[in-house]
Each structure stands twice: as structure tokens, then as C-alpha cells.
Design a protein around this motif. Sequence first.
Motif, short mmCIF file in Angstrom:
data_model
loop_
_atom_site.label_atom_id
_atom_site.label_comp_id
_atom_site.label_asym_id
_atom_site.label_seq_id
_atom_site.Cartn_x
_atom_site.Cartn_y
_atom_site.Cartn_z
N ILE A 31 0.52 -1.09 -0.09
CA ILE A 31 -0.38 -0.18 0.39
C ILE A 31 1.15 1.77 -0.10
O ILE A 31 1.08 2.35 -0.40
CB ILE A 31 -1.17 0.33 1.01
N LEU A 32 2.06 1.13 0.43
CA LEU A 32 2.75 2.70 0.78
C LEU A 32 3.56 2.85 -0.46
O LEU A 32 3.75 3.81 -0.84
CB LEU A 32 3.83 2.04 2.26
N VAL A 33 3.59 1.53 -1.38
CA VAL A 33 4.46 1.60 -2.27
C VAL A 33 3.42 2.46 -3.52
O VAL A 33 3.65 3.89 -4.92
CB VAL A 33 5.10 0.69 -2.61
N ALA A 34 2.66 1.98 -3.51
CA ALA A 34 1.14 2.09 -4.57
C ALA A 34 1.09 3.59 -4.66
O ALA A 34 1.11 4.60 -5.44
CB ALA A 34 0.33 0.73 -4.61
N ALA A 35 0.60 3.85 -3.21
CA ALA A 35 0.40 5.43 -3.28
C ALA A 35 1.84 6.74 -2.61
O ALA A 35 0.92 7.26 -3.78
CB ALA A 35 0.38 5.75 -1.13
N LEU A 36 2.96 6.31 -2.87
CA LEU A 36 4.19 7.14 -3.49
C LEU A 36 3.91 6.89 -4.94
O LEU A 36 4.12 7.75 -5.26
CB LEU A 36 5.62 5.94 -2.78
N LEU A 37 3.47 5.92 -6.03
CA LEU A 37 3.55 6.22 -6.70
C LEU A 37 2.79 6.35 -7.53
O LEU A 37 3.10 7.29 -8.62
CB LEU A 37 3.19 4.43 -7.85
N ALA A 38 1.40 6.75 -7.02
CA ALA A 38 0.57 7.38 -7.17
C ALA A 38 0.47 9.06 -7.21
O ALA A 38 0.42 9.96 -7.85
CB ALA A 38 -0.55 7.09 -6.26
N THR A 39 1.90 9.16 -6.06
CA THR A 39 1.65 10.73 -5.92
C THR A 39 3.08 11.11 -6.42
O THR A 39 3.24 12.27 -6.62
CB THR A 39 2.08 11.30 -4.38
N THR A 40 4.11 10.49 -7.08
CA THR A 40 5.20 10.61 -8.19
C THR A 40 4.61 11.17 -9.31
O THR A 40 4.39 10.73 -10.07
CB THR A 40 6.12 9.77 -8.76
N PRO A 41 5.41 12.81 -9.53
CA PRO A 41 5.06 12.55 -10.59
C PRO A 41 5.70 12.28 -12.04
O PRO A 41 6.59 11.47 -11.77
CB PRO A 41 5.43 14.16 -11.25
N GLY A 42 4.50 11.99 -13.06
CA GLY A 42 4.98 11.50 -14.10
C GLY A 42 5.40 12.29 -15.70
O GLY A 42 5.61 13.11 -15.16
N GLN A 43 6.08 11.33 -16.02
CA GLN A 43 5.90 12.31 -17.75
C GLN A 43 5.64 12.82 -18.62
O GLN A 43 4.13 12.23 -18.15
CB GLN A 43 6.89 11.35 -18.69
N ALA A 44 5.69 14.52 -18.39
CA ALA A 44 3.95 14.84 -18.91
C ALA A 44 3.55 14.82 -20.32
O ALA A 44 4.52 14.29 -21.28
CB ALA A 44 5.11 16.42 -19.22
N ARG A 45 3.07 14.34 -21.04
CA ARG A 45 2.01 14.13 -21.90
C ARG A 45 1.52 15.09 -23.13
O ARG A 45 1.37 15.91 -22.31
CB ARG A 45 0.81 12.55 -21.44
N ALA A 46 2.29 14.68 -23.81
CA ALA A 46 2.39 15.89 -24.62
C ALA A 46 0.85 15.47 -25.88
O ALA A 46 0.50 14.29 -26.02
CB ALA A 46 3.12 15.62 -25.93
N GLU A 47 0.22 16.86 -25.77
CA GLU A 47 -0.89 17.16 -26.09
C GLU A 47 -0.98 17.88 -27.00
O GLU A 47 -0.90 18.90 -26.02
CB GLU A 47 -2.05 15.96 -25.15
N VAL A 48 -2.69 17.92 -27.66
CA VAL A 48 -3.04 19.27 -28.61
C VAL A 48 -4.65 19.92 -28.44
O VAL A 48 -5.05 17.98 -27.43
CB VAL A 48 -2.77 19.03 -29.90
N VAL A 49 -4.99 20.55 -27.24
CA VAL A 49 -6.10 20.77 -27.93
C VAL A 49 -6.69 21.54 -27.91
O VAL A 49 -6.20 22.56 -28.74
CB VAL A 49 -6.32 21.04 -25.44
N ALA A 50 -8.20 21.25 -28.40
CA ALA A 50 -8.62 22.31 -28.90
C ALA A 50 -10.01 22.98 -28.41
O ALA A 50 -10.52 22.06 -27.59
CB ALA A 50 -9.67 21.54 -30.76
N THR A 51 -9.72 23.96 -28.61
CA THR A 51 -10.69 25.05 -27.60
C THR A 51 -12.23 25.39 -28.53
O THR A 51 -11.31 25.96 -29.01
CB THR A 51 -10.09 25.89 -26.57
N PHE A 52 -12.92 25.55 -28.76
CA PHE A 52 -14.18 25.89 -29.20
C PHE A 52 -14.90 27.11 -29.10
O PHE A 52 -15.35 27.00 -27.71
CB PHE A 52 -15.35 24.88 -29.38
N TYR A 53 -14.62 28.59 -29.84
CA TYR A 53 -14.86 29.55 -29.09
C TYR A 53 -16.02 30.66 -30.24
O TYR A 53 -16.07 29.95 -31.67
CB TYR A 53 -13.67 30.42 -29.01
N SER A 54 -16.68 31.14 -29.15
CA SER A 54 -17.70 32.08 -30.56
C SER A 54 -17.33 33.59 -30.30
O SER A 54 -16.91 33.58 -28.78
CB SER A 54 -18.89 31.95 -29.78
N HIS A 55 -17.82 34.34 -30.76
CA HIS A 55 -17.23 35.86 -30.54
C HIS A 55 -18.71 36.57 -30.53
O HIS A 55 -19.37 36.58 -32.14
CB HIS A 55 -16.61 36.21 -31.39
N ASP A 56 -19.16 37.94 -29.82
CA ASP A 56 -20.44 37.81 -30.26
C ASP A 56 -20.07 38.85 -30.81
O ASP A 56 -18.85 39.31 -31.83
CB ASP A 56 -20.13 39.12 -28.73
#
Length: 170
Positions: free
Chosen positions: A8-33
Motif C-alpha cells: 500500500i505504501l509503495v502504491a501510494a508513493l507511485l501515485a503521488t510521484t509526478p510522471g512524465q508530462a504527456r504531450a497533447e494538443v487541445v482544441a477549444t471551441f469559441y464564439s465571439h459576440d
Amino acid sequence: MFRLFISILVAALLATTPGQARAEVVATFYSHDFGDYFPHAFIRLKGTVDATGEKVDTNYGFTAVSVSPAILMGSVKGMIETKDAKYVSRSNPHFTLRLSDAEYRKLIDHVERWRSMPGKSYSLNKRNCVHFVMEAAALLGLSVNRKSKFFKKPKSFVLEVMKLNPALKL
């Protein structure tokens, strides 16, 4: 009992250890008045393409090359437009999608198809900024209303897409 505690202790430590950041693109949908500035619906892409490491920070909307009374009479020459940061900051972000590299490529292909349409490609009633955003949303697997009454009301249209896809959020 001790082994269970250590596991349980090992699992908890692994869950809180920062992993490598995942590269990704996000698409945000906008409107303009509504106002003198176009397009009134557009998509912003931001992030990093996983496969290539390419940094992305841009936006795309579809509009008439020349906004004049001619757009009320029929089709006119259209173009893909990218707006500056000030325009984006004064627009309404509605929802964001995390894109796989394949989805990012499909979206860029969509932009290029609309950019390369020949002749009078913009039509206020049949092919405007809302239609561009609708096709992008559908391409990414979202439910859209192709018979929407909001093709001339960008904000209302994007809100309708959100209603059709309840899992969407900003």
C-alpha cells in the motif's frame, strides 16, 4: 500484514510521484459576440504534437474575404483566418477537447480543405464560420445538429453542441 502495508505504501508513493508530462494538443471551441470582427465561431489549438514535438498555438475560423453587403446576396470568396491573442481573449471559450495526434491531423486536414475551396466558398446560409466549426466538431466525433436553427448565431450553436454532448466542459 507487513507485506500488505509495504504494498500500500509503495502504491501510494507511485501515485503521488509526478510522471512524465504527456504531450497533447487541445482544441477549444469559441464564439465571439456579433460585431464588426469576424469570424464569430472558431477553434483554438494549443499544445504539443506527441509524435513530432511540434509546439502548436494557433486558431482557425472561416469567414468572407471581404465583409460587405454582398454576403447578404449570395456566395462570396471565403478564407480561413487566424486571429490575434487580443481577439481570442475577448471571445467566449465554450469547451475543450484533448486530441490524439490522429485527431489533430484530421482537424488540420479539415482546415486545409476549407482553406483551398475554390471560388465563392463563403455563404452566410450554407457555409459560414458556424458550418466550419460544426464540421470540425463532427469530425472529432461530437454529435451535431445539421438542421440547427443557429447557423447564424455562433454562441447559441456552440451551446447547442454542448447540450448534445453533455460530457463537454471547458
